[in-house]
Design an enzyme around this catalytic site. Structure first.
Site, short mmCIF file in Angstrom:
data_model
loop_
_atom_site.label_atom_id
_atom_site.label_comp_id
_atom_site.label_asym_id
_atom_site.label_seq_id
_atom_site.Cartn_x
_atom_site.Cartn_y
_atom_site.Cartn_z
N HIS A 97 0.81 -1.22 0.00
CA HIS A 97 0.00 0.00 0.00
C HIS A 97 0.84 1.27 0.00
CE1 HIS A 97 0.76 -0.66 4.36
NE2 HIS A 97 0.70 0.64 4.44
N HIS A 161 4.81 7.45 13.97
CA HIS A 161 3.80 6.41 14.14
C HIS A 161 4.46 5.11 14.58
CE1 HIS A 161 5.08 5.61 10.00
NE2 HIS A 161 4.31 4.55 9.89
#
Length: 294
Positions: A97, A161
């Site tokens: 992705h 993250h």
């Protein structure tokens, strides 16, 4: 999803999709990480250039072949090697992705434009210094600076993250085996991975997750350095410092490579900048666009 954001460099203005349409690139070079979907510990290079590539379709992203101009890709790889940056090539690259989502958002499909994918390892230690990602981007930018193609450089990845990506040393035996062998996920495993990430994002947003919190101030400081062209200052950022903002924060390497490629044409100016911390997606998200000043 595990991370998000991107840095787009070329020519044009407005938001990212309008920017890409205005650039109307002859070729797109996308620097992107992988999340143990195409690259595994059986052979884990710091970088790799795809001479041919297909997207695996994880997290409901597009699947299928990329339109890689193989001759140009091989020529580019040779030029980068000649410039002193070790760059393996793959004639059967699998991307996830991190590559497929930007191509969909910018162009609507995987094969709308000729694309050269460049894998930048950000998930599998050991990791090199940020200066190597900058050198990679600079070598690629120098190659295109001497040519006539209109090029769009794309850097894909999250900023701060800490997604639930398994680590080889602590993963259960079956998971560790897959991190090495590259065995395809079963449908059940893929669904469990997807739902697990969604649940972790909900916990992070609710303040009940054990994952590291997002650090917007650090994210904005990173974006400031990119905007001012101070890429060499990032050479002093250690892997330990980056890791304090989450395991996925190492994906800034893709941004650095993209901006270094753009900087090879001379000074640049950032025209569009968007940032938002989204705990539900376990990521600090940003999009920027930049143009050469000339």
């Amino acid at each position: 999803m595990c991370g998000g954001g991107g840095a787009w460099g070329g020519g044009g203005g407005g938001g990212p999709r309008d920017f890409a349409a205005t650039v109307d690139p002859d070729v797109v070079v996308i620097f992107a990480p992988d999340h143990f979907n195409g690259f595994f510990y059986r052979q884990m290079p710091p970088f790799c250039l795809g001479v041919a590539a297909r997207a695996v379709g994880d997290y409901s992203s597009l699947a299928g072949d990329l339109a890689v101009p193989s001759g140009l890709a091989r020529e580019l790889a040779g030029a980068v090697l000649a410039a002193g940056v070790d760059l393996p090539v793959s004639h059967l690259m699998e991307v996830d992705h991190a590559t497929a989502q930007p191509l969909r958002e910018l162009f609507g499909s995987l094969d709308a434009r000729p694309v050269i994918p460049v894998f930048v390892n950000a998930a599998a230690p050991p990791l090199g210094p940020l200066s190597r990602a900058r050198a990679l981007g600079a070598a690629i930018g120098q190659f295109f600076a001497a040519r006539d193609e209109r090029v769009l450089f794309v850097g894909s990845g999250g900023i701060s993250h800490d997604p639930p990506v398994p680590a080889l040393d602590t993963a259960p035996a079956p998971v560790a085996e897959r991190l090495v062998s590259g065995r395809p996920l079963t449908a059940e495993e893929a669904e469990r991975k997807h739902t697990g990430a969604v649940a972790e994002g909900e916990r992070l947003a609710a303040g009940t997750s054990d994952r590291m919190a997002l650090t917007p101030d650090w994210d904005e400081a990173f974006l400031d350095l990119l905007a001012t062209g101070k890429l060499t200052e990032l050479d002093g950022w250690s892997n330990e410092e980056i890791g304090r903002h989450g395991g996925g924060a190492h994906e800034i390497r893709a941004w650095i490579a993209a901006y270094a490629a753009l900087a090879a044409a001379g000074p640049y100016e950032v025209g569009y900048r968007y940032y938002r911390a989204i705990p539900e997606y376990i990521a600090g998200f940003a999009v920027t666009t930049a143009l050469p000043v000339s």
